[in-house]
Design a protein around this motif. Structure first.
Motif, PDB file in Angstrom:
ATOM      1  N   PRO A  58       0.815  -1.230   0.000  1.00 33.68           N
ATOM      2  CA  PRO A  58       0.000   0.000   0.000  1.00 33.68           C
ATOM      3  C   PRO A  58       0.839   1.267   0.000  1.00 33.68           C
ATOM      4  O   PRO A  58       0.414   2.283  -0.571  1.00 33.68           O
ATOM      5  N   ASP A  76      -0.752 -13.120   0.249  1.00 32.58           N
ATOM      6  CA  ASP A  76      -1.918 -12.291  -0.080  1.00 32.58           C
ATOM      7  C   ASP A  76      -1.458 -10.961  -0.662  1.00 32.58           C
ATOM      8  O   ASP A  76      -0.522 -10.330  -0.150  1.00 32.58           O
ATOM      9  N   ASP A  81      -2.745  -7.203  -1.774  1.00 29.84           N
ATOM     10  CA  ASP A  81      -3.823  -6.234  -1.630  1.00 29.84           C
ATOM     11  C   ASP A  81      -3.500  -4.992  -2.451  1.00 29.84           C
ATOM     12  O   ASP A  81      -2.493  -4.329  -2.215  1.00 29.84           O
ATOM     13  N   GLY A  82      -4.351  -4.713  -3.434  1.00 26.25           N
ATOM     14  CA  GLY A  82      -4.176  -3.500  -4.219  1.00 26.25           C
ATOM     15  C   GLY A  82      -3.112  -3.592  -5.287  1.00 26.25           C
ATOM     16  O   GLY A  82      -2.612  -2.564  -5.749  1.00 26.25           O
TER      17      GLY A  82
END
Length: 309
Positions: free
Chosen positions: A255, A277, A279-280
């Motif tokens: 992020p 995982d 994310d984004g």
């Protein structure tokens, strides 16, 4: 008439003097000239013959077959028995069964620690086949063979190191040969903060350069904060983070990279992301998918034109 010593010939061919001597003692490719003092010396014609033999060996022929082709003779039959099977398709050290002639030539050159021959063979493949085909059919099989050999025997780490250096230099040479568009903001490529492996990123940069797209490779063990700073500074349209092994901490910092500026696209590639995982970020499946994804972000109009043509 120019007369050359063994060392002179070796230097011009990019091989060791012992290789030149072996071609003479084992295959009859000896010097035909003499110095004023009576010492054997190589003529320009001798050098040309050895250059053709060397090129044939790099292309995948055994030295014996290359010499036979140069002399217009029948190539020797491969020896039978266990010794022949141990030698494998790539020579006496690296076996690359099922690989093509270019990969076998690179494996053979790497086995004798002939860095320049490895580098030249890869550059030739890049010019003839392009980056993605060269990576998949030439570079990757030999790298895998070198790693497997070291894990299996505990020997040959020097071959793996030499291969890495030669592959890196070959890709750098190829990038220098193809044009970039300096006015375009570059995409950024970096290995994760704990990752040392950047050979795949060298291939990504070269494949993008073939499409006229500039990229900047920040190298191994790049802190995510440094990658984000570079993205802000260059206004990079995309940044790729490569992991060869899982790194949960790197994933947690994605992020930060996504906030570098409003229009950046974050991509992740490499086997290390398989069980992490994301994310984004856009996950890339293989090298070709990675190059296509980066190109689609960096030059969407061109990418759509190429896809539809």
């Amino acid at each position: 008439m120019e007369l050359l010593s063994v060392g002179d010939v070796a230097g011009r061919l990019g091989v060791s003097p012992s290789t030149v001597r072996m071609w003479g003692s084992r295959y009859g490719m000896t010097a035909s000239g003499r110095s004023p003092g009576g010492h054997r010396r190589y003529t320009a014609e001798d050098l040309e013959r050895l250059q053709r033999v060397h090129t044939a060996v790099v292309s995948g022929l055994t030295p014996a077959a290359a010499v036979a082709a140069e002399l217009g003779e029948e190539p020797p039959k491969p020896p039978s028995g266990s010794a022949s099977r141990r030698s494998g398709a790539g020579g006496s050290v690296l076996a690359v069964p099922g690989a093509g002639a270019r990969a076998r030539g690179v494996a053979r050159a790497a086995s004798r620690l002939d860095e320049i021959a490895v580098e030249d063979a890869i550059v030739d493949a890049l010019r003839a086949e392009g980056t993605l085909a060269t990576w998949q059919d030439v570079v990757r099989p030999v790298l895998v063979a070198a790693g497997d050999h070291w894990q299996r025997t505990g020997h040959g780490i020097e071959i793996e190191h030499l291969l890495s250096q030669a592959v890196t230099t070959a890709f750098v040479r190829h990038v220098a040969d193809v044009s970039e568009r300096p006015q375009d903001p570059p995409v950024l490529l970096a290995a994760g903060p704990q990752d040392e492996h950047v050979l795949a990123l060298q291939a990504v940069r070269a494949a993008l350069a073939e499409r006229g797209l500039p990229a900047r490779l920040l190298g191994p063990r790049t802190p995510m904060s440094a990658l984000a700073a570079a993205a802000r500074r260059t206004r990079a349209p995309a940044a790729l983070v490569w992991l060869s092994t899982p790194d949960v901490a790197a994933a947690a910092e994605l992020p930060m990279l996504a906030k570098a500026h409003r229009r950046i696209t974050v991509l992740v590639g490499g086997p290390g992301w398989a069980d992490v995982d994301v994310d984004g970020a856009r996950r890339c499946t293989d090298l070709a998918d990675t190059v296509d994804a980066l190109a689609a972000v960096a030059a969407p109009g061109r990418a759509q034109t190429e896809t539809s043509s």
